[in-house]
Design a protein around this motif. Structure first.
Motif, short mmCIF file in Angstrom:
data_model
loop_
_atom_site.label_atom_id
_atom_site.label_comp_id
_atom_site.label_asym_id
_atom_site.label_seq_id
_atom_site.Cartn_x
_atom_site.Cartn_y
_atom_site.Cartn_z
N GLU A 156 0.84 -1.20 0.00
CA GLU A 156 0.00 0.00 0.00
C GLU A 156 0.88 1.25 0.00
OE1 GLU A 156 -4.36 -0.83 1.89
OE2 GLU A 156 -2.74 -0.50 3.31
N GLY A 157 0.58 2.17 -0.88
CA GLY A 157 1.36 3.39 -0.99
C GLY A 157 2.35 3.37 -2.13
N LEU A 158 2.66 2.18 -2.66
CA LEU A 158 3.54 2.11 -3.82
C LEU A 158 2.78 2.52 -5.08
CD1 LEU A 158 5.42 -1.28 -3.27
CD2 LEU A 158 6.21 1.02 -2.68
N ILE A 159 3.48 3.11 -6.03
CA ILE A 159 2.86 3.46 -7.30
C ILE A 159 2.69 2.18 -8.11
CG2 ILE A 159 3.13 4.72 -9.46
CD1 ILE A 159 4.82 6.76 -7.88
N PRO A 160 1.47 1.84 -8.53
CA PRO A 160 1.25 0.59 -9.27
C PRO A 160 2.02 0.56 -10.59
CG PRO A 160 -0.83 1.46 -8.45
CD PRO A 160 0.20 2.54 -8.26
N GLY A 161 2.50 -0.62 -10.91
CA GLY A 161 3.18 -0.86 -12.17
C GLY A 161 2.98 -2.32 -12.53
#
Length: 211
Positions: A36-41
């Motif tokens: 949670e909080g990571l930029i999705p890729g």
């Protein structure tokens, strides 16, 4: 150590065929906490089982490759993804990790509880996992530190569950290419065979430094 001598695919298909659902259907708690909080890729879910982690990642906006050895598990995972409306965001692939591995690099590589009583070259797999992390990407490894019911598994005293420090050394995360973000042991409550048990797990989270 190999405790069950059946081929790994046969072992896991039999395990999943024991009932219509083996796991809870919920994503692993540590995965949620750490992602949670990571930029999705792009994400790679190793040992995806019935698909709960991969589906949760897809719901957060990740493009996911879900990998498992069991065709039974992958079939269920694909149906669950359809039901959740994220089938177009997940590529399900069958691999016997240690013998084959998905192509490409990923912004997130997650290995949640890669343990097996059938043959499983865990260190080899985790090293391949590390190599598949894109520069700037995250490697997340969650593992057990012992059996939840020691008495039940007393006949397997020689099975070793690595500590976070051992995982870091075994995978080669101290070579100057990685930033260790998390390396910790923690307790977790789990219901197994109707009993609420406390077990110890380990979390290693590392970021591959940009080139």
């Amino acid at each position: 150590m190999t405790v069950d001598n059946r081929p790994a695919e046969e072992y896991w298909n039999a395990r999943y065929s024991e009932s219509s659902q083996i796991w809870s259907g919920k994503p692993n708690v540590e995965l949620v906490d750490e992602v949670e909080g990571l930029i999705p890729g792009s994400a790679l879910d190793l040992g995806c089982g019935e698909g709960a982690d991969a589906i949760w990642l897809a719901q957060q906006g990740w493009q996911v490759t879900g990998v498992d050895i069991s065709s039974v598990a992958l079939s269920r995972a694909a149906q669950h993804a359809e039901d959740a409306g994220v089938a177009d965001r997940i590529d399900w692939q069958q691999h016997e990790l240690g013998k084959s591995f998905p192509d490409g690099t990923f912004d997130l590589v997650s290995a949640q509880f890669l343990h097996s009583l059938a043959e499983l070259p865990r260190e080899t797999i985790l090293r391949a996992a590390a190599e598949s992390v894109a520069p700037g990407g995250i490697l997340l490894i969650e593992g057990h530190l012992g059996f939840p019911d020691v008495e039940k598994h007393a006949d397997h005293p020689d099975i070793h569950f690595p500590t976070p420090a051992e995982v870091i050394a075994d995978v080669g995360l101290e070579d100057g290419r990685w930033e260790i973000l998390v390396a910790r042991e923690h307790e977790r409550k789990q219901v197994i065979d109707g009993k609420l048990l406390t077990r110890r797990d380990s979390t290693v989270k590392a970021r591959r430094l940009p080139i």
